[in-house]
Design a protein around this motif. Sequence first.
Motif, mmCIF file in Angstrom:
data_model
loop_
_atom_site.group_PDB
_atom_site.id
_atom_site.type_symbol
_atom_site.label_atom_id
_atom_site.label_comp_id
_atom_site.label_asym_id
_atom_site.label_seq_id
_atom_site.Cartn_x
_atom_site.Cartn_y
_atom_site.Cartn_z
ATOM 1 N N ASP A 1 0.920 -1.313 0.009
ATOM 2 C CA ASP A 1 -0.033 -0.165 0.208
ATOM 3 C C ASP A 1 0.900 1.153 0.093
ATOM 4 N N LYS A 2 2.130 1.173 -0.038
ATOM 5 C CA LYS A 2 3.060 2.037 0.014
ATOM 6 C C LYS A 2 3.467 2.770 -1.263
ATOM 7 N N PHE A 3 3.455 1.951 -2.431
ATOM 8 C CA PHE A 3 3.980 2.560 -3.569
ATOM 9 C C PHE A 3 2.962 2.581 -4.698
ATOM 10 N N ALA A 4 2.757 3.950 -5.521
ATOM 11 C CA ALA A 4 1.845 3.673 -6.635
ATOM 12 C C ALA A 4 2.528 3.146 -7.636
ATOM 13 N N SER A 5 3.792 3.192 -7.881
ATOM 14 C CA SER A 5 4.408 2.564 -8.881
ATOM 15 C C SER A 5 6.153 2.675 -8.546
ATOM 16 N N ILE A 6 6.986 1.847 -9.119
ATOM 17 C CA ILE A 6 8.246 2.006 -9.128
ATOM 18 C C ILE A 6 8.970 2.174 -10.446
ATOM 19 N N ALA A 7 9.616 2.887 -10.816
ATOM 20 C CA ALA A 7 9.965 3.062 -12.086
ATOM 21 C C ALA A 7 11.733 2.645 -12.015
ATOM 22 N N HIS A 8 12.062 1.884 -13.081
ATOM 23 C CA HIS A 8 13.601 1.520 -12.905
ATOM 24 C C HIS A 8 14.125 2.095 -14.442
ATOM 25 N N GLU A 9 15.463 2.669 -14.290
ATOM 26 C CA GLU A 9 16.106 2.850 -15.720
ATOM 27 C C GLU A 9 17.234 2.161 -15.518
ATOM 28 N N ILE A 10 17.638 1.452 -16.556
ATOM 29 C CA ILE A 10 18.928 0.664 -16.500
ATOM 30 C C ILE A 10 19.642 0.973 -17.684
ATOM 31 N N LYS A 11 20.983 1.049 -17.446
ATOM 32 C CA LYS A 11 22.045 1.466 -18.617
ATOM 33 C C LYS A 11 23.187 0.330 -18.756
ATOM 34 N N PHE A 12 23.491 -0.386 -19.398
ATOM 35 C CA PHE A 12 24.383 -1.432 -19.343
ATOM 36 C C PHE A 12 25.529 -0.714 -20.252
ATOM 37 N N GLU A 13 26.812 -0.212 -19.543
ATOM 38 C CA GLU A 13 27.735 0.283 -20.256
ATOM 39 C C GLU A 13 29.147 -0.373 -20.234
#
Length: 160
Positions: free
Chosen positions: A94-106
Motif C-alpha cells: 500500500d506504500k507505492f503507486a509505482s516503481i520506475a527503473h532505468e537501466i543502462k549497461f555500459e
Amino acid sequence: MGVHTETNEYPSPISSSRLFKALVVDDSNLIPKLLPHAVKSIELIQGDGGAGSIKQLNFIEGSQVKSVKNRIDEINEDTFTYSYTLIEGESLKDKFASIAHEIKFEAAPDGGSISKVTSKYYLNGDVEINEEDIKASKEKVLGIYKVVEAYLLQNPAVYA
C-alpha cells in the motif's frame, strides 16, 4: 505523492551486450529456466515487447508475491538501455503507486560492463519510506542479476 530515488552501479565481467540480451531481451525464457524455484513464468500480456508493452512475472505457488506487472517504457538494443515501471502487484504493497527503473549497461575498460540503475519509488500519499523495503527489493533484483551473470560466465557462447 513523494518520490524516493536510488541510484546504484553493479560491475560485471560480462559484456554489456550479453547482459542486455540475457536480462532484457530474452528474460522470459532465461529467468524461469535459471530460477525455477522462484519464477514460474514471464509473459508478454499486452503489446509487442516494445515501449508500452506489459509483462507479467508469475512467481511459484507459495511465494509472498503471486505476480507483478511491468510496463516497458523504453528498450533500446543499440544503447543497451531499458526502462520499465512496476505498475501492479503485491510488492507495491500500500506504500507505492509505482516503481520506475532505468537501466543502462555500459562497457567497462576491462571488457566487462557496469550496470547503472536508477529506481524511483512513487509513494502513496504521506507514506514514509522504509529503507528495509527498498533494501529487500534491491537484494532480490541483485540476486537474479548474479544468477544470470554466473550462467553467462559458465556458458561463454550464450548470447555472444
